[in-house]
Design an enzyme around this catalytic site. Structure first.
Site, PDB file in Angstrom:
ATOM      1  N   ARG A   1       0.830  -1.226   0.000  1.00  0.00           N
ATOM      2  CA  ARG A   1       0.000   0.000   0.000  1.00  0.00           C
ATOM      3  C   ARG A   1       0.854   1.261   0.000  1.00  0.00           C
ATOM      4  NH1 ARG A   1      -2.056   0.535   6.198  1.00  0.00           N
ATOM      5  NH2 ARG A   1      -0.661  -1.001   7.091  1.00  0.00           N
TER       6      ARG A   1
ATOM      7  N   HIS B   1      -5.589  -3.704   1.528  1.00  0.00           N
ATOM      8  CA  HIS B   1      -6.057  -4.670   2.529  1.00  0.00           C
ATOM      9  C   HIS B   1      -6.805  -5.840   1.911  1.00  0.00           C
ATOM     10  CE1 HIS B   1      -4.873  -1.291   4.953  1.00  0.00           C
ATOM     11  NE2 HIS B   1      -5.207  -1.868   6.094  1.00  0.00           N
TER      12      HIS B   1
ATOM     13  N   GLU C   1     -18.938   4.771  -0.088  1.00  0.00           N
ATOM     14  CA  GLU C   1     -18.170   4.265  -1.227  1.00  0.00           C
ATOM     15  C   GLU C   1     -18.952   4.300  -2.534  1.00  0.00           C
ATOM     16  OE1 GLU C   1     -18.625   2.618   1.652  1.00  0.00           O
ATOM     17  OE2 GLU C   1     -16.653   2.657   2.600  1.00  0.00           O
TER      18      GLU C   1
ATOM     19  N   SER D   1      -4.648   4.673   6.037  1.00  0.00           N
ATOM     20  CA  SER D   1      -4.501   3.254   5.693  1.00  0.00           C
ATOM     21  C   SER D   1      -4.091   3.072   4.238  1.00  0.00           C
ATOM     22  CB  SER D   1      -5.830   2.517   5.911  1.00  0.00           C
ATOM     23  OG  SER D   1      -6.182   2.528   7.271  1.00  0.00           O
TER      24      SER D   1
ATOM     25  N   PHE E   1     -14.467  -2.859   0.270  1.00  0.00           N
ATOM     26  CA  PHE E   1     -15.354  -1.720   0.024  1.00  0.00           C
ATOM     27  C   PHE E   1     -15.148  -1.142  -1.376  1.00  0.00           C
ATOM     28  CE2 PHE E   1     -14.127  -1.256   4.699  1.00  0.00           C
ATOM     29  CZ  PHE E   1     -15.012  -2.247   5.083  1.00  0.00           C
TER      30      PHE E   1
ATOM     31  N   ARG F   1      -2.047  -5.051   2.998  1.00  0.00           N
ATOM     32  CA  ARG F   1      -1.738  -4.312   4.222  1.00  0.00           C
ATOM     33  C   ARG F   1      -0.342  -4.588   4.780  1.00  0.00           C
ATOM     34  NH1 ARG F   1      -3.190  -5.932  10.101  1.00  0.00           N
ATOM     35  NH2 ARG F   1      -2.588  -4.073  11.209  1.00  0.00           N
TER      36      ARG F   1
ATOM     37  N   ASP G   1      -8.673  -7.895  11.704  1.00  0.00           N
ATOM     38  CA  ASP G   1     -10.045  -7.398  11.515  1.00  0.00           C
ATOM     39  C   ASP G   1     -11.012  -8.522  11.136  1.00  0.00           C
ATOM     40  OD1 ASP G   1      -9.597  -4.829  12.244  1.00  0.00           O
ATOM     41  OD2 ASP G   1      -9.513  -4.005  10.216  1.00  0.00           O
TER      42      ASP G   1
END
Lengths: 281, 311
Positions: free
Chosen positions: B7, B106, B55, B34, B80, B164, B114
């Site tokens: 990322r 991610h 989104e 993030s 998302f 991530r 998560d």
């Protein structure tokens, strides 16, 4: 800048186009199309500063997005009558290999269309994006959009409403076709919108309301009023009261012609009520 | 070996693009840190758009921004960026053929703690099914940075998928990154390993273990899943006669699925697929999850042994 008499003649011809297109393949959405005929006629023949030599980027011209894509018949008719493409092409509506798909699309390269719509609730976000790009490009022209009232049941619309006011998108005029009907019946029976005007105001929009949305002079007046309110820090919404099926007596006052085509006999009666003005396609 | 997250490759690539091309815009749905988009945001406040946790609206706005010549990059988690907004992407971006770059962090189980709600394992499948859509899943920081820069040059919608965790940054910034062109990273004769994303490094590790077993591997780093580089795959298979695919994604609909189609149509060959087998992920550290879901060098070695036995 046609006069009102000329615009009414155009609108009558557009209504004929809608009826004939939908009848010709026994499918399509005449109700909402007829209800928005005066709006489209006023917009494209009077309000918009637009270039009939279509360019996707629309730099320095006003841009319109139809979010409730199912009323494509009125959109196609008005685009053709404006000169975006040949009127004869209207006969291909919803047929195989046509550029006039059931719902408007950029996919077939039809002049005048800048986004595909049909799946509801997406057009306001697109219009906002386009309005942002106009600002970035220092392009002073405006972005217009049209939405069905039933379409406002989609959540994305409210995301977009929130975004536009929160970010001072003030070069956009979004009209809501407020005919209070959707496929399954009256909006109040399906999923009530409540006090729409108050909702839009509480979402930070400047809201105008026009109760005679099927009178061209009134549509022009309200759109001109909206134009004067642009560039003042807030997005502008117009709640345009319309009659679904307007101009054809047996199609008015009911939701039943939302997505049903007239048969031969019904077409004949409907066309008698809307005599030819500019010549059929 | 330097350890870096993919990322950050995206974030740094975007920042570099922002300096070179004033038409580049960036949108983010409340995950700026993030997605590593803060540098772009700070350097180009007028070209960065915070859309909030919305989104669907972000995808629509991005589509509209292209009208007038802008090149919007959307940033949020892969879940998302795809499943949450599939219809918006399908209609407003793919069918409308808008020049939007959907950048998704991610992805996969390495999102970690998560858990499954955020660990999308279906995104490659969803996105590769959309006409007009390019699907890219780079393997490390450098490749993600190069991919980010490359997609700005491609006119049309692109899905760029990255992750991530910090992982080895083993490819070179001098590599010839070309959309749709796989990169051979090891030459061997006994098996072809076609890997994408984080599993490319696992394939390199696997090839070292396989060497001890006297098995030499042709490894293809297939950063672009659509369009698939059929030529590099077929040329390798003609030599090795068997294939293992490896991806941090569901087997259904992923890279392995694309390769299987190619083999069936053009060059029937024994194939084993390393990927997630029709299950959701769960909470855990990235390394624990790669182990539990069979997405590491060990799983690749086992798949290679199996596929060679089927030759």
């Amino acid at each position: 800048m046609n006069n009102i008499n000329e615009l009414n003649q155009i609108a009558t011809q557009v209504r004929r186009d809608i009826l004939r297109m939908v009848h010709a393949n026994n499918s399509g959405h005449p109700g909402g199309s007829l209800g928005c005929t005066e709006f489209f006629t006023a917009l494209y023949f009077n309000i918009l500063n637009h270039n009939k030599n279509f360019d996707m980027d629309g730099i320095n011209e006003d841009i319109f997005f139809l979010s409730n894509g199912h009323i494509s018949p009125v959109y196609y008719s008005v685009l053709a009558r404006c000169g975006y493409f040949k009127i004869s092409e209207l006969s291909t509506f919803r047929k195989l290999n046509s550029r006039l798909q059931g719902h408007p699309t950029t996919h077939e390269g039809l002049e005048g269309i800048r986004i595909s719509t049909g799946s509801l609730g997406q057009g306001l976000s697109v219009a906002i994006g386009s309005a942002i790009t106009k600002k970035l490009n220092n392009d002073e022209s405006l972005v217009y959009s049209l939405h069905g009232d039933g379409e406002l049941q989609e959540g994305q619309i409210w995301e977009a409403l929130m975004y536009a006011s929160g970010n001072k998108i003030d070069n956009i005029i979004s009209t809501i076709d407020y005919n209070k009907k959707q496929i399954d019946g009256d909006i109040d029976d399906v999923l009530p919108l409540g006090n729409l005007k108050e909702k839009l105001i509480s979402f930070g929009w400047q809201v105008l309301e026009e109760r005679k949305g099927n009178k061209i002079s009134n549509v022009i007046e309200i759109l001109n009023q909206a134009k004067k309110m642009t560039k003042k820090g807030k997005p502008i919404a117009i709640i345009l009261h319309t009659e679904m099926g307007n101009g054809v007596d047996f199609m008015m006052g009911t939701h039943k012609w939302h997505g049903v085509a007239p048969n031969d006999e019904q077409l004949k009666i409907a066309l008698e009520q809307n005599p030819e003005t500019l010549g059929d396609y | 070996m330097e350890i870096k997250d993919t990322r950050s490759g995206f974030g740094d690539g975007l920042t570099e693009l922002g300096r070179k091309n004033k038409n580049i815009l960036a949108l983010c749905a409340d995950l700026t840190g993030s997605l590593k988009m803060n540098d772009f945001k700070n350097e180009n406040p007028d070209r960065f758009f915070q859309v909030g946790i919305a989104e669907a609206n972000m995808m629509g706005i991005a589509a509209g921004m292209t009208i007038g010549g802008k090149i919007p990059f959307t940033g949020t988690f892969a879940n998302f960026s795809t499943s949450r907004v599939y219809d918006q992407i399908r209609q407003s971006i793919a069918y409308s053929n808008k020049n939007v770059k959907i950048c998704a962090s991610h992805a996969g189980v390495t999102l970690g703690e998560d858990g499954a709600t955020h660990q999308v394992l279906e995104d490659i499948g969803m996105m590769k099914m959309l006409p007009n859509m390019i699907v890219i899943n780079p393997c490390d920081y450098n490749q993600t940075k190069l991919a980010t820069i490359a997609i700005a040059e491609h006119i049309g919608p692109v899905y760029l998928r990255f992750g991530r965790p910090k992982v080895p940054n083993f490819t070179s910034l001098e590599q010839n990154f070309e959309i749709g062109k796989g990169i051979k990273i090891n030459d061997g004769n006994h098996v072809t390993i076609i890997a994408t994303g984080h599993l490319v490094w696992e394939s390199i590790k696997a090839s070292k273990k396989l060497k001890e077993l006297n098995i030499s591997s042709d490894i293809i780093n297939i950063h672009t899943i659509k369009p698939l580089d059929e030529e590099i795959i077929i040329n390798s298979i003609k030599k090795t006669k068997c294939v293992v695919t490896a991806e941090e994604h569901m087997i259904n609909g992923g890279l392995g699925d694309s390769v299987a189609q190619l083999l069936s149509r053009k060059i029937p060959t024994p194939l084993e697929m390393v990927g997630v087998n029709d299950t959701f992920g769960e909470s855990g550290t990235p390394m624990q999850l790669l182990e539990k879901y069979g997405l590491n060098d060990k799983a690749i070695v086992n798949a290679v042994k199996k596929v060679i036995s089927r030759k």
